[in-house]
Design a protein around this motif. Structure first.
Motif, PDB file in Angstrom:
ATOM      1  N   GLN A   1       0.808  -1.225   0.000  1.00 41.58           N
ATOM      2  CA  GLN A   1       0.000   0.000   0.000  1.00 41.58           C
ATOM      3  C   GLN A   1       0.842   1.276   0.000  1.00 41.58           C
ATOM      4  O   GLN A   1       0.334   2.353   0.304  1.00 41.58           O
ATOM      5  CB  GLN A   1      -0.885   0.018   1.248  1.00 41.58           C
TER       6      GLN A   1
ATOM      7  N   SER B   1      -0.760   4.046  -1.830  1.00 40.33           N
ATOM      8  CA  SER B   1      -1.975   4.516  -1.164  1.00 40.33           C
ATOM      9  C   SER B   1      -1.675   5.383   0.047  1.00 40.33           C
ATOM     10  O   SER B   1      -2.482   6.227   0.431  1.00 40.33           O
ATOM     11  CB  SER B   1      -2.828   3.331  -0.715  1.00 40.33           C
ATOM     12  N   LEU B   2      -0.527   5.176   0.660  1.00 41.59           N
ATOM     13  CA  LEU B   2      -0.174   5.959   1.837  1.00 41.59           C
ATOM     14  C   LEU B   2      -0.011   7.436   1.495  1.00 41.59           C
ATOM     15  O   LEU B   2      -0.365   8.303   2.289  1.00 41.59           O
ATOM     16  CB  LEU B   2       1.125   5.434   2.465  1.00 41.59           C
ATOM     17  N   ARG B   3       0.528   7.717   0.326  1.00 42.06           N
ATOM     18  CA  ARG B   3       0.723   9.117  -0.079  1.00 42.06           C
ATOM     19  C   ARG B   3      -0.596   9.849  -0.249  1.00 42.06           C
ATOM     20  O   ARG B   3      -0.681  11.045  -0.007  1.00 42.06           O
ATOM     21  CB  ARG B   3       1.529   9.175  -1.380  1.00 42.06           C
TER      22      ARG B   3
ATOM     23  N   GLY C   1      -3.319   8.975   1.402  1.00 43.85           N
ATOM     24  CA  GLY C   1      -4.090   8.830   2.635  1.00 43.85           C
ATOM     25  C   GLY C   1      -5.206   7.815   2.542  1.00 43.85           C
ATOM     26  O   GLY C   1      -6.184   7.878   3.278  1.00 43.85           O
TER      27      GLY C   1
ATOM     28  N   GLY D   1      -4.701   4.379   2.665  1.00 44.22           N
ATOM     29  CA  GLY D   1      -4.265   3.074   3.136  1.00 44.22           C
ATOM     30  C   GLY D   1      -5.265   2.493   4.119  1.00 44.22           C
ATOM     31  O   GLY D   1      -6.054   3.211   4.733  1.00 44.22           O
TER      32      GLY D   1
ATOM     33  N   LYS E   1     -10.360   3.908   5.455  1.00 42.92           N
ATOM     34  CA  LYS E   1      -9.079   4.604   5.414  1.00 42.92           C
ATOM     35  C   LYS E   1      -8.551   4.725   6.841  1.00 42.92           C
ATOM     36  O   LYS E   1      -9.308   4.977   7.766  1.00 42.92           O
ATOM     37  CB  LYS E   1      -9.239   6.017   4.847  1.00 42.92           C
TER      38      LYS E   1
ATOM     39  N   SER F   1      -2.006   7.436   7.650  1.00 43.97           N
ATOM     40  CA  SER F   1      -0.740   6.874   7.179  1.00 43.97           C
ATOM     41  C   SER F   1       0.205   6.613   8.340  1.00 43.97           C
ATOM     42  O   SER F   1       0.963   5.637   8.324  1.00 43.97           O
ATOM     43  CB  SER F   1      -0.082   7.822   6.176  1.00 43.97           C
TER      44      SER F   1
END
Length: 117
Positions: free
Chosen positions: A26, A29-31, A33, A35, A93, A96
């Motif tokens: 992920q 996806s972390l960038r 937000g 994740g 969600k 992060s």
């Protein structure tokens, strides 16, 4: 007994891979937000806990010399990881930083296992 212990060590490593792999998959996806705690992460954490407990029992039954302080700290870290993943498992969600904390604690547990002798 040695073969059985090695099988459970392998299963323990598979649990670690599932937990850390869920985070690494992920990264993009972390960038943004977006994740989340995946089911694989939860299953990996449970696998680590179950196989860890079994390994302690097998090593003790085999007459191995156990470092109970190390085992206690590793178990405490894993319980924190498991709690974070379990509580946030249904959210679409998660922050992060929370995913980063799970990855950091997992990595810390790996270092405890390999460096602390």
């Amino acid at each position: 007994m040695d073969v059985v212990i090695k099988i459970f060590v392998a299963l323990h490593i598979i649990g670690i891979a599932a937990l850390l792999g869920g985070f690494l998959a992920q990264m993009k996806s972390l960038r943004t937000g977006e994740g989340r705690m995946t089911p694989g992460m939860l299953h990996g954490a449970f696998t680590m806990l179950a196989t860890g407990i079994i390994l302690v029992g097998l090593n003790q039954a085999d007459g191995g010399d156990l470092n109970h302080i190390k085992i206690g700290i590793k178990t405490a870290v894993l319980v924190v990881i498991l709690g974070l993943v379990y509580v946030k498992r249904d959210e679409e969600k998660v922050p992060s930083g929370l995913l980063g904390a799970v990855a950091g604690l997992t990595t810390f547990n790996i270092f405890l296992a390999t460096i602390w002798t």
